[in-house]
Design a protein around this motif. Structure first.
Motif, PDB file in Angstrom:
ATOM      1  N   SER A 310       4.671   9.963  -2.327  1.00 49.86           N
ATOM      2  CA  SER A 310       6.375  10.612  -1.474  1.00 49.86           C
ATOM      3  C   SER A 310       6.408   8.865  -0.407  1.00 49.86           C
ATOM      4  O   SER A 310       7.405   8.449  -0.002  1.00 49.86           O
ATOM      5  CB  SER A 310       7.023  11.366  -0.901  1.00 49.86           C
ATOM      6  OG  SER A 310       6.485  11.814   0.182  1.00 49.86           O
ATOM      7  N   LEU A 311       4.574   7.847   0.014  1.00 51.66           N
ATOM      8  CA  LEU A 311       4.871   7.208   0.628  1.00 51.66           C
ATOM      9  C   LEU A 311       5.705   6.298  -0.433  1.00 51.66           C
ATOM     10  O   LEU A 311       5.911   6.516  -1.570  1.00 51.66           O
ATOM     11  CB  LEU A 311       3.749   7.493   0.642  1.00 51.66           C
ATOM     12  CG  LEU A 311       3.038   8.024   1.197  1.00 51.66           C
ATOM     13  CD1 LEU A 311       1.522   7.297   1.647  1.00 51.66           C
ATOM     14  CD2 LEU A 311       3.576   8.392   2.746  1.00 51.66           C
ATOM     15  N   SER A 312       5.862   5.009   0.674  1.00 54.51           N
ATOM     16  CA  SER A 312       6.495   3.530  -0.113  1.00 54.51           C
ATOM     17  C   SER A 312       5.268   3.145  -0.619  1.00 54.51           C
ATOM     18  O   SER A 312       4.009   3.651  -0.782  1.00 54.51           O
ATOM     19  CB  SER A 312       6.640   2.866   1.142  1.00 54.51           C
ATOM     20  OG  SER A 312       5.370   2.534   1.812  1.00 54.51           O
ATOM     21  N   VAL A 313       5.299   2.347  -1.803  1.00 55.73           N
ATOM     22  CA  VAL A 313       4.835   1.498  -3.031  1.00 55.73           C
ATOM     23  C   VAL A 313       3.772   1.179  -2.082  1.00 55.73           C
ATOM     24  O   VAL A 313       2.238   1.463  -1.993  1.00 55.73           O
ATOM     25  CB  VAL A 313       5.812   0.179  -3.492  1.00 55.73           C
ATOM     26  CG1 VAL A 313       4.995  -0.687  -4.396  1.00 55.73           C
ATOM     27  CG2 VAL A 313       6.472   1.145  -4.376  1.00 55.73           C
ATOM     28  N   LEU A 314       3.554   0.637  -1.093  1.00 53.64           N
ATOM     29  CA  LEU A 314       2.695  -0.650   0.546  1.00 53.64           C
ATOM     30  C   LEU A 314       1.920   0.602   0.713  1.00 53.64           C
ATOM     31  O   LEU A 314       0.642   0.048   0.565  1.00 53.64           O
ATOM     32  CB  LEU A 314       3.473  -1.748   0.912  1.00 53.64           C
ATOM     33  CG  LEU A 314       2.388  -2.050   2.105  1.00 53.64           C
ATOM     34  CD1 LEU A 314       2.107  -3.327   1.203  1.00 53.64           C
ATOM     35  CD2 LEU A 314       3.551  -2.946   2.718  1.00 53.64           C
ATOM     36  N   GLN A 315       2.724   1.738   1.196  1.00 52.55           N
ATOM     37  CA  GLN A 315       1.936   2.193   1.941  1.00 52.55           C
ATOM     38  C   GLN A 315       1.235   3.079   0.625  1.00 52.55           C
ATOM     39  O   GLN A 315      -0.183   3.469   0.654  1.00 52.55           O
ATOM     40  CB  GLN A 315       2.669   3.732   2.727  1.00 52.55           C
ATOM     41  CG  GLN A 315       2.948   2.774   4.147  1.00 52.55           C
ATOM     42  CD  GLN A 315       4.719   3.680   4.015  1.00 52.55           C
ATOM     43  OE1 GLN A 315       4.975   4.917   3.442  1.00 52.55           O
ATOM     44  NE2 GLN A 315       4.249   3.953   5.893  1.00 52.55           N
ATOM     45  N   ILE A 316       1.744   3.426  -0.315  1.00 49.66           N
ATOM     46  CA  ILE A 316       0.866   4.248  -1.223  1.00 49.66           C
ATOM     47  C   ILE A 316      -0.689   3.041  -2.117  1.00 49.66           C
ATOM     48  O   ILE A 316      -2.129   3.541  -1.747  1.00 49.66           O
ATOM     49  CB  ILE A 316       1.480   4.707  -2.919  1.00 49.66           C
ATOM     50  CG1 ILE A 316       2.445   5.565  -2.683  1.00 49.66           C
ATOM     51  CG2 ILE A 316       0.585   4.099  -4.155  1.00 49.66           C
ATOM     52  CD1 ILE A 316       2.799   5.284  -3.569  1.00 49.66           C
ATOM     53  N   ILE A 317      -0.616   2.280  -1.785  1.00 51.35           N
ATOM     54  CA  ILE A 317      -2.212   1.159  -2.424  1.00 51.35           C
ATOM     55  C   ILE A 317      -2.301   0.583  -0.536  1.00 51.35           C
ATOM     56  O   ILE A 317      -3.768   1.169  -0.890  1.00 51.35           O
ATOM     57  CB  ILE A 317      -1.328  -0.458  -1.982  1.00 51.35           C
ATOM     58  CG1 ILE A 317      -0.697  -0.095  -3.576  1.00 51.35           C
ATOM     59  CG2 ILE A 317      -2.187  -1.459  -1.955  1.00 51.35           C
ATOM     60  CD1 ILE A 317       0.424  -1.408  -4.180  1.00 51.35           C
ATOM     61  N   ILE A 318      -2.590   0.609   0.536  1.00 51.32           N
ATOM     62  CA  ILE A 318      -2.757   0.773   1.408  1.00 51.32           C
ATOM     63  C   ILE A 318      -3.920   2.023   1.626  1.00 51.32           C
ATOM     64  O   ILE A 318      -5.064   1.660   2.380  1.00 51.32           O
ATOM     65  CB  ILE A 318      -2.372   0.263   2.986  1.00 51.32           C
ATOM     66  CG1 ILE A 318      -1.138  -0.614   2.359  1.00 51.32           C
ATOM     67  CG2 ILE A 318      -2.940   0.813   4.197  1.00 51.32           C
ATOM     68  CD1 ILE A 318      -0.760  -1.215   3.411  1.00 51.32           C
ATOM     69  N   HIS A 319      -2.944   2.992   1.691  1.00 53.46           N
ATOM     70  CA  HIS A 319      -3.660   4.727   1.329  1.00 53.46           C
ATOM     71  C   HIS A 319      -4.899   4.733   0.517  1.00 53.46           C
ATOM     72  O   HIS A 319      -5.718   5.663   0.715  1.00 53.46           O
ATOM     73  CB  HIS A 319      -2.973   5.394   1.775  1.00 53.46           C
ATOM     74  CG  HIS A 319      -2.220   6.153   2.646  1.00 53.46           C
ATOM     75  ND1 HIS A 319      -1.308   5.416   3.594  1.00 53.46           N
ATOM     76  CD2 HIS A 319      -2.305   6.688   3.841  1.00 53.46           C
ATOM     77  CE1 HIS A 319      -0.243   5.545   4.474  1.00 53.46           C
ATOM     78  NE2 HIS A 319      -1.098   6.861   5.328  1.00 53.46           N
ATOM     79  N   VAL A 320      -4.452   4.665  -0.348  1.00 55.01           N
ATOM     80  CA  VAL A 320      -5.243   4.975  -1.667  1.00 55.01           C
ATOM     81  C   VAL A 320      -7.313   4.086  -1.884  1.00 55.01           C
ATOM     82  O   VAL A 320      -7.894   4.222  -2.042  1.00 55.01           O
ATOM     83  CB  VAL A 320      -4.635   4.426  -2.891  1.00 55.01           C
ATOM     84  CG1 VAL A 320      -5.532   4.627  -4.842  1.00 55.01           C
ATOM     85  CG2 VAL A 320      -3.491   5.694  -3.158  1.00 55.01           C
ATOM     86  N   PHE A 321      -6.333   2.785  -1.355  1.00 54.46           N
ATOM     87  CA  PHE A 321      -7.591   1.585  -1.188  1.00 54.46           C
ATOM     88  C   PHE A 321      -8.591   2.242   0.598  1.00 54.46           C
ATOM     89  O   PHE A 321      -9.005   1.318   0.165  1.00 54.46           O
ATOM     90  CB  PHE A 321      -7.248   0.177  -1.349  1.00 54.46           C
ATOM     91  CG  PHE A 321      -7.510   0.096  -2.838  1.00 54.46           C
ATOM     92  CD1 PHE A 321      -8.093   0.312  -3.317  1.00 54.46           C
ATOM     93  CD2 PHE A 321      -6.041   0.334  -3.729  1.00 54.46           C
ATOM     94  CE1 PHE A 321      -7.734  -0.733  -4.929  1.00 54.46           C
ATOM     95  CE2 PHE A 321      -5.942  -0.008  -5.301  1.00 54.46           C
ATOM     96  CZ  PHE A 321      -6.839  -0.386  -5.712  1.00 54.46           C
ATOM     97  N   GLY A 322      -7.227   2.174   0.875  1.00 54.69           N
ATOM     98  CA  GLY A 322      -8.162   2.432   2.457  1.00 54.69           C
ATOM     99  C   GLY A 322      -9.300   3.945   2.529  1.00 54.69           C
ATOM    100  O   GLY A 322      -9.429   4.129   3.385  1.00 54.69           O
ATOM    101  N   PHE A 323      -8.590   4.801   1.642  1.00 60.15           N
ATOM    102  CA  PHE A 323      -9.815   5.935   1.929  1.00 60.15           C
ATOM    103  C   PHE A 323     -10.598   5.624   0.612  1.00 60.15           C
ATOM    104  O   PHE A 323     -11.892   5.866   1.322  1.00 60.15           O
ATOM    105  CB  PHE A 323      -8.399   7.644   1.393  1.00 60.15           C
ATOM    106  CG  PHE A 323      -9.348   8.672   0.547  1.00 60.15           C
ATOM    107  CD1 PHE A 323     -10.277   8.853   1.690  1.00 60.15           C
ATOM    108  CD2 PHE A 323      -9.810   8.818  -0.273  1.00 60.15           C
ATOM    109  CE1 PHE A 323     -11.146  10.032   1.396  1.00 60.15           C
ATOM    110  CE2 PHE A 323     -10.526   9.674  -1.249  1.00 60.15           C
ATOM    111  CZ  PHE A 323     -11.038  10.631  -0.038  1.00 60.15           C
ATOM    112  N   SER A 324     -10.618   5.454  -0.194  1.00 56.84           N
ATOM    113  CA  SER A 324     -11.781   4.864  -1.095  1.00 56.84           C
ATOM    114  C   SER A 324     -13.163   3.914  -1.313  1.00 56.84           C
ATOM    115  O   SER A 324     -13.462   4.076  -0.780  1.00 56.84           O
ATOM    116  CB  SER A 324     -10.801   4.415  -2.793  1.00 56.84           C
ATOM    117  OG  SER A 324     -10.001   4.872  -3.173  1.00 56.84           O
ATOM    118  N   ILE A 325     -11.892   2.741  -0.146  1.00 54.87           N
ATOM    119  CA  ILE A 325     -12.959   1.936   1.040  1.00 54.87           C
ATOM    120  C   ILE A 325     -13.876   2.649   1.590  1.00 54.87           C
ATOM    121  O   ILE A 325     -15.098   3.133   1.997  1.00 54.87           O
ATOM    122  CB  ILE A 325     -12.442   0.679   1.335  1.00 54.87           C
ATOM    123  CG1 ILE A 325     -12.259  -0.153  -0.330  1.00 54.87           C
ATOM    124  CG2 ILE A 325     -13.292   0.337   2.339  1.00 54.87           C
ATOM    125  CD1 ILE A 325     -10.674  -1.663   0.516  1.00 54.87           C
ATOM    126  N   ALA A 326     -13.167   3.336   2.705  1.00 54.55           N
ATOM    127  CA  ALA A 326     -13.834   4.412   3.493  1.00 54.55           C
ATOM    128  C   ALA A 326     -14.994   5.327   2.900  1.00 54.55           C
ATOM    129  O   ALA A 326     -15.877   5.266   3.906  1.00 54.55           O
ATOM    130  CB  ALA A 326     -12.770   4.541   4.443  1.00 54.55           C
TER     131      ALA A 326
END
Length: 367
Positions: A310-326
């Motif tokens: 339910s996040l914004s498009v930009l937030q989805i990209i940041i959250h998904v890749f941020g978690f995956s990289i971390a």
């Protein structure tokens, strides 16, 4: 054909691609098992970007298998290194047992009585599908490599075209060859052969990394366009939808992986980057082992990221890749501790010793 000096040198672009593919694996798991795909509102911008990310990352497994063929092929005869498989098996068992023990003491209700026994036998009890398929592939590699060494480059290129046409193009439409949507030793073997042919024939040697990336983007748009068209096609008893091409055996997904590997093989990185990649790449596979364990998959990953849909498009990209990289970074650091433990226990030497005696036993059986 004699291998060139460039082919013998370590290719840090390929090593970088190993790391990227593991990040993509985490992206897939976050979107799928994490609950984002099932929680997205139908027709929303969020659903569109989630599916776009899903397609973008879907080539992760294909990339990893292609790399196995690319680095596994050699223009000269080499002995099969059973010790490498033994080391990988020990790595898988190490994490499988530790994760099971953790859940046994922290969440005892989630662990069955036989789970600890199963954790010692990851192939027998299919703890990790990719490791099971790779184990089967390992024993096919010597035959594949010898066959490719014996054929001409023209023949090898024809084989590559035939494999893509039959086991990707035709298979994704009609599912006739038992590929199990790519979750099988057969598909891994196909990708291994393709990766080996790319190296043998130096396919794409005149393609620069930027052009290869453009190829990835175009195939992403093609697959995504078919998905959102909401059109289906019935051929006799077969129904083809947009999701048909979101598959490991899809020609779009396989094509993206091929472009990635070709582009990565042409990368020339600064020495400082090579040093970092050389340190990081050996531990990349640990991210898959830690994330895909049955207990982690069902108890920690299941639905954990549903609210991100339910996040914004930009937030989805940041959250998904941020978690995956971390997650991948943490897994790599953990695996370096595991490597140190293995080194202190001299497990590499033990695997080499075991390989020596297996070779002696095989020679006697053959004789």
């Amino acid at each position: 054909m004699e291998e060139s000096k460039n082919m013998r040198e370590r290719n840090y672009g390929i090593d970088l691609m190993r790391i990227v593919s593991m990040v993509y694996v985490l992206v897939l798991h976050t979107l799928g098992q994490g609950g984002m795909i099932s929680s997205a509102v139908t027709g929303s911008k969020q659903e569109m970007i989630i599916w776009a990310l899903e397609i973008w990352a879907f080539c992760a497994v294909d990339i990893f298998a292609l790399i196995s063929g690319y680095v596994g092929y050699c223009g000269r005869e080499k002995p099969t290194k059973f010790a490498n498989l033994f080391e990988l098996w020990l790595q898988v068992v190490f994490y499988s047992v530790l994760i099971t023990l953790y859940y046994r003491f922290r969440y005892p209700e989630s662990v069955a009585g036989t789970d600890l026994i199963k954790s010692f036998f990851p192939v027998t009890f299919s703890t990790y599908w990719y490791f099971v398929a790779y184990t089967g592939l390992f024993f096919l590699m010597p035959v594949i490599n010898r066959g490719l060494r014996s054929c001409s480059e023209v023949t090898a290129r024809k084989v590559l075209i035939a494999l893509l046409f039959v086991f990707s193009g035709y298979e994704v439409l009609f599912s006739k060859f038992g590929m199990e949507d790519g979750l099988s030793v057969i598909w891994l073997a196909i990708l291994y052969i393709i990766g080996a042919i790319i190296r043998k024939c130096e396919i794409g040697k005149n393609i620069n990394p930027l052009f290869a990336f453009v190829g990835v983007v175009l195939l992403e748009f093609a697959s995504f366009g078919i998905l959102i068209s909401h059109k289906s096609l019935a051929i006799a008893d077969y129904s083809i939808t947009g999701l048909t091409f979101v598959s490991y055996v899809s020609p779009f997904i396989a094509g993206m992986a091929i472009f990635y590997v070709i582009g990565a093989s042409k990368l020339r990185l600064p020495k400082a980057c090579n040093a970092v990649i050389g340190f990081v790449a050996p531990g990349a596979f640990a991210a898959y082992i830690l994330n895909n364990h049955t207990l982690v998959w069902n108890n920690w990953m299941a639905g954990r990221f549903a609210t991100w849909a339910s996040l914004s498009v930009l937030q989805i990209i940041i959250h998904v890749f941020g978690f995956s990289i971390a997650f991948v970074v943490v897994a790599i650091l953990i695996d370096h501790v595991r490597m140190l433990i293995f080194k202190l226990l001299h497990l590499k030497q033990f695997c080499q010793f075991l390989e020596k005696w297996i070779r002696i036993g095989l020679d006697r059986i053959v004789a």
